[in-house]
Motif scaffolding. Structure first.
Motif, PDB file in Angstrom:
ATOM      1  N   ARG A  22       0.819  -1.222   0.000  1.00 59.41           N
ATOM      2  CA  ARG A  22       0.000   0.000   0.000  1.00 59.41           C
ATOM      3  C   ARG A  22       0.852   1.271   0.000  1.00 59.41           C
ATOM      4  O   ARG A  22       0.438   2.298   0.553  1.00 59.41           O
ATOM      5  N   GLN A  23       2.065   1.150  -0.589  1.00 59.56           N
ATOM      6  CA  GLN A  23       2.954   2.319  -0.602  1.00 59.56           C
ATOM      7  C   GLN A  23       2.355   3.479  -1.393  1.00 59.56           C
ATOM      8  O   GLN A  23       2.696   4.639  -1.168  1.00 59.56           O
ATOM      9  N   ALA A  24       1.474   3.156  -2.350  1.00 62.12           N
ATOM     10  CA  ALA A  24       0.771   4.200  -3.097  1.00 62.12           C
ATOM     11  C   ALA A  24      -0.602   4.357  -2.461  1.00 62.12           C
ATOM     12  O   ALA A  24      -1.516   3.631  -2.781  1.00 62.12           O
ATOM     13  N   ARG A  26      -3.103   6.475   0.966  1.00 59.68           N
ATOM     14  CA  ARG A  26      -3.617   7.653   1.669  1.00 59.68           C
ATOM     15  C   ARG A  26      -2.674   8.335   2.642  1.00 59.68           C
ATOM     16  O   ARG A  26      -2.943   9.454   3.079  1.00 59.68           O
ATOM     17  N   ARG A  35      -6.910  12.150  -4.956  1.00 59.39           N
ATOM     18  CA  ARG A  35      -8.101  11.389  -4.555  1.00 59.39           C
ATOM     19  C   ARG A  35      -9.287  12.319  -4.282  1.00 59.39           C
ATOM     20  O   ARG A  35     -10.428  11.982  -4.597  1.00 59.39           O
ATOM     21  N   SER A  71      -3.767  -0.058  -8.125  1.00 59.85           N
ATOM     22  CA  SER A  71      -4.957  -0.763  -8.599  1.00 59.85           C
ATOM     23  C   SER A  71      -5.621  -1.351  -7.369  1.00 59.85           C
ATOM     24  O   SER A  71      -5.356  -0.898  -6.258  1.00 59.85           O
ATOM     25  N   ASP A  72      -6.448  -2.349  -7.522  1.00 60.70           N
ATOM     26  CA  ASP A  72      -7.063  -2.973  -6.352  1.00 60.70           C
ATOM     27  C   ASP A  72      -7.398  -4.424  -6.662  1.00 60.70           C
ATOM     28  O   ASP A  72      -7.687  -4.759  -7.812  1.00 60.70           O
ATOM     29  N   SER A 201      -5.513 -11.756   1.880  1.00 55.10           N
ATOM     30  CA  SER A 201      -5.648 -10.962   3.101  1.00 55.10           C
ATOM     31  C   SER A 201      -6.526 -11.613   4.167  1.00 55.10           C
ATOM     32  O   SER A 201      -6.360 -11.347   5.343  1.00 55.10           O
ATOM     33  N   HIS A 311       1.497  -5.982   6.947  1.00 57.02           N
ATOM     34  CA  HIS A 311       0.226  -5.651   6.304  1.00 57.02           C
ATOM     35  C   HIS A 311       0.415  -4.260   5.700  1.00 57.02           C
ATOM     36  O   HIS A 311       1.479  -3.668   5.842  1.00 57.02           O
TER      37      HIS A 311
HETATM   38  O1  CP3 Z   1       0.391   0.631  -3.006  1.00 56.09           O
HETATM   39  C1  CP3 Z   1      -0.172  -0.460  -3.204  1.00 56.09           C
HETATM   40  O2  CP3 Z   1       0.003  -1.457  -2.465  1.00 56.09           O
HETATM   41  C2  CP3 Z   1      -0.948  -0.610  -4.486  1.00 56.09           C
HETATM   42  C3  CP3 Z   1      -2.327  -0.460  -4.440  1.00 56.09           C
HETATM   43  C4  CP3 Z   1      -3.276  -1.367  -3.692  1.00 56.09           C
HETATM   44  C5  CP3 Z   1      -4.537  -0.908  -3.276  1.00 56.09           C
HETATM   45  N1  CP3 Z   1      -5.242  -1.954  -2.792  1.00 56.09           N
HETATM   46  C6  CP3 Z   1      -4.999   0.501  -3.401  1.00 56.09           C
HETATM   47  C7  CP3 Z   1      -6.084   0.945  -2.522  1.00 56.09           C
HETATM   48  C8  CP3 Z   1      -3.212  -2.733  -3.369  1.00 56.09           C
HETATM   49  C9  CP3 Z   1      -2.073  -3.711  -3.550  1.00 56.09           C
HETATM   50  C10 CP3 Z   1      -4.473  -3.098  -2.815  1.00 56.09           C
HETATM   51  C11 CP3 Z   1      -4.802  -4.473  -2.422  1.00 56.09           C
HETATM   52  C12 CP3 Z   1      -6.031  -4.720  -1.674  1.00 56.09           C
HETATM   53  N2  CP3 Z   1      -7.255  -4.123  -1.821  1.00 56.09           N
HETATM   54  C13 CP3 Z   1      -6.163  -5.734  -0.682  1.00 56.09           C
HETATM   55  C14 CP3 Z   1      -5.081  -6.682  -0.269  1.00 56.09           C
HETATM   56  C15 CP3 Z   1      -4.140  -6.092   0.692  1.00 56.09           C
HETATM   57  C16 CP3 Z   1      -4.726  -5.778   2.042  1.00 56.09           C
HETATM   58  O3  CP3 Z   1      -4.718  -4.596   2.393  1.00 56.09           O
HETATM   59  O4  CP3 Z   1      -5.161  -6.700   2.733  1.00 56.09           O
HETATM   60  C17 CP3 Z   1      -7.493  -5.690  -0.212  1.00 56.09           C
HETATM   61  C18 CP3 Z   1      -8.094  -6.575   0.868  1.00 56.09           C
HETATM   62  C19 CP3 Z   1      -8.176  -4.671  -0.949  1.00 56.09           C
HETATM   63  C20 CP3 Z   1      -9.598  -4.288  -0.858  1.00 56.09           C
HETATM   64  C21 CP3 Z   1      -9.751  -2.895  -0.433  1.00 56.09           C
HETATM   65  N3  CP3 Z   1      -9.416  -1.788  -1.199  1.00 56.09           N
HETATM   66  C22 CP3 Z   1     -10.293  -2.421   0.787  1.00 56.09           C
HETATM   67  C23 CP3 Z   1     -10.749  -3.298   1.918  1.00 56.09           C
HETATM   68  C24 CP3 Z   1     -10.298  -1.023   0.697  1.00 56.09           C
HETATM   69  C25 CP3 Z   1     -10.965  -0.044   1.637  1.00 56.09           C
HETATM   70  C26 CP3 Z   1     -10.394   0.044   2.960  1.00 56.09           C
HETATM   71  C27 CP3 Z   1      -9.118   0.822   2.969  1.00 56.09           C
HETATM   72  O5  CP3 Z   1      -8.156   0.396   3.622  1.00 56.09           O
HETATM   73  O6  CP3 Z   1      -9.116   1.890   2.369  1.00 56.09           O
HETATM   74  C28 CP3 Z   1      -9.677  -0.652  -0.514  1.00 56.09           C
HETATM   75  C29 CP3 Z   1      -9.436   0.721  -1.003  1.00 56.09           C
HETATM   76  C30 CP3 Z   1      -8.053   1.060  -1.451  1.00 56.09           C
HETATM   77  N4  CP3 Z   1      -7.248   0.292  -2.253  1.00 56.09           N
HETATM   78  C31 CP3 Z   1      -7.371   2.283  -1.193  1.00 56.09           C
HETATM   79  C32 CP3 Z   1      -6.147   2.220  -1.875  1.00 56.09           C
HETATM   80  C33 CP3 Z   1      -5.111   3.292  -1.937  1.00 56.09           C
HETATM   81  C34 CP3 Z   1      -7.929   3.455  -0.392  1.00 56.09           C
HETATM   82  C35 CP3 Z   1      -8.876   4.164  -1.256  1.00 56.09           C
HETATM   83  C36 CP3 Z   1      -9.192   5.516  -0.757  1.00 56.09           C
HETATM   84  O7  CP3 Z   1      -8.433   6.461  -1.068  1.00 56.09           O
HETATM   85  O8  CP3 Z   1     -10.234   5.679  -0.099  1.00 56.09           O
END
Ligand code: CP3
Length: 333
Positions: A22-24, A26, A35, A71-72, A201, A311
């Motif tokens: 999640r280096q990219a 919030r 955003r 991405s997601d 996850s 994580h």
């Molecule tokens: O920098 C990175 O790692 C690349 C981008 C990335 C995102 N999501 C961007 C994101 C990656 C690798 C993910 C993976 C992801 N997404 C996982 C697996 C890793 C983990 O954290 O367990 C899961 C379970 C998700 C599903 C997901 N996406 C959730 C549960 C949420 C909302 C809750 C939260 O923490 O924000 C997201 C949103 C999301 N994905 C954001 C980002 C930057 C936040 C979006 C925002 O700005 O509101």
């Protein structure tokens, strides 16, 4: 060869590359800025210009050894035709599953719908900033995607008691997921991804039938990715037995979560290891950070080890703590 590939392939123990899950995201003011103006998260993921800028933001600041594409994991159910929305202060919310439609879905429909992600990878890959660094593509593991698809919201508070009710639905979705996750992996590799990470996850929620939900579906993806000639990292967050997981699934590297005991993992697992540090440590102070980061670096001194977290990095994390973290890892001898 990139520093991470040196670790993974040449099994070098004297380099400790670093990138963060999640280096990219919030915790970066420059991400929040973009955003704010782009309230639809899925649309942002499908905007190849903005998602390239976001992907490169953490590299500009911290000179990490890899870019993970912005991405997601939920882009796969989205590509498969399920409605996916992200609600502010709530998280993802998914729509109903139309099984017939998913069974009949054409691969070209899926690939076309997610085309901007592949263009993003291609552009990032050719960027000067990625010289001698990896571009990490990723997918959600079948189990974790199944959880979101059926539960429809994050299972933070556990799975609903109806989750396992429709066994034929579960079997069918796992089969469809295997096909589309592989397609998403192949498309990312063809676009230029040099490593694939599989995020499981919610693996820690599996209580029974480990073969059906964890080992078999994950092995299928690991074998497939290896055949494409690309290393594959698995992150089965929260499982109790990393030893059996690595023996059965055989990823190129395993990312450990922050509950893993370091002594045990060193004797239990032979493959290169990534990650482990509790992201909460980044919310404390520099002395604490130094102490904890050094625990990991010392423990894996004689093993190929890629520094990362146990994580994703938390949104509250201060920039200067990440700067300090990188400094500690880079200066470790
Ligand atoms: O920098 C990175 O790692 C690349 C981008 C990335 C995102 N999501 C961007 C994101 C990656 C690798 C993910 C993976 C992801 N997404 C996982 C697996 C890793 C983990 O954290 O367990 C899961 C379970 C998700 C599903 C997901 N996406 C959730 C549960 C949420 C909302 C809750 C939260 O923490 O924000 C997201 C949103 C999301 N994905 C954001 C980002 C930057 C936040 C979006 C925002 O700005 O509101």
């Amino acid at each position: 060869m990139t520093p991470i590939q040196e670790c993974l392939i040449n099994k070098r123990t004297d380099v400790n590359p670093i990138w963060l899950m999640r280096q990219a995201g919030r915790y970066l003011p420059e991400f929040r800025e973009i955003r704010k103006k782009n309230t639809n998260f899925i649309e942002l993921c499908l905007n190849e210009e903005l998602s390239e800028i976001i992907t490169l933001q953490p590299l500009d600041r911290f000179k990490f050894d890899a870019a993970i594409i912005f991405s997601d994991i939920l882009m796969i159910p989205f590509g498969m035709g399920q409605k996916v929305e992200f609600q502010k202060n709530f998280g993802p919310r998914l729509g109903e599953i139309n099984k017939e439609e998913m069974f009949n879905l054409k691969e070209t429909y899926f690939s076309d719908k997610l085309q901007p992600i592949y263009k993003l990878i291609n552009n990032v890959k050719r960027n000067e900033k990625l010289k001698n660094k990896d571009v990490i593509g990723f997918v959600g593991a079948p189990w974790t995607l199944l959880v979101y698809m059926i539960n429809k919201v994050s299972p933070k508070n556990g799975l609903s008691k109806f989750f396992f009710k429709d066994t034929s639905l579960i079997i069918d979705i796992l089969e469809i997921l295997d096909k589309f996750i592989k397609l998403h992996i192949k498309n990312q590799v063809e676009a230029g991804a040099t490593i694939i990470q599989i995020f499981d996850s919610w693996a820690g929620l599996i209580e029974n039938d480990f073969d059906k939900y964890l080992y078999k579906p994950t092995s299928s993806l690991v074998d497939y990715t290896k055949k494409l000639g690309v290393p594959v990292i698995c992150f089965p967050r929260g499982i109790s037995d990393y030893k059996v997981f690595c023996k059965v699934v055989k990823p190129s590297m395993v990312n450990i979560d922050y509950n893993v005991n370091l002594k045990n993992i060193i004797s239990d697992v032979e493959i290169p290891i990534q990650g482990g540090l509790d992201p909460q440590i980044l919310l404390t102070n520099k002395d604490m950070l130094n102490l904890e980061v050094n625990k990991y670096l010392e423990a894996f001194r004689d093993r190929p080890y890629v520094f990362n977290l146990g994580h994703g990095i938390l949104p509250e994390t201060k920039i200067e703590m990440v700067e300090e973290l990188v400094k500690i890892v880079r200066n470790f001898k």
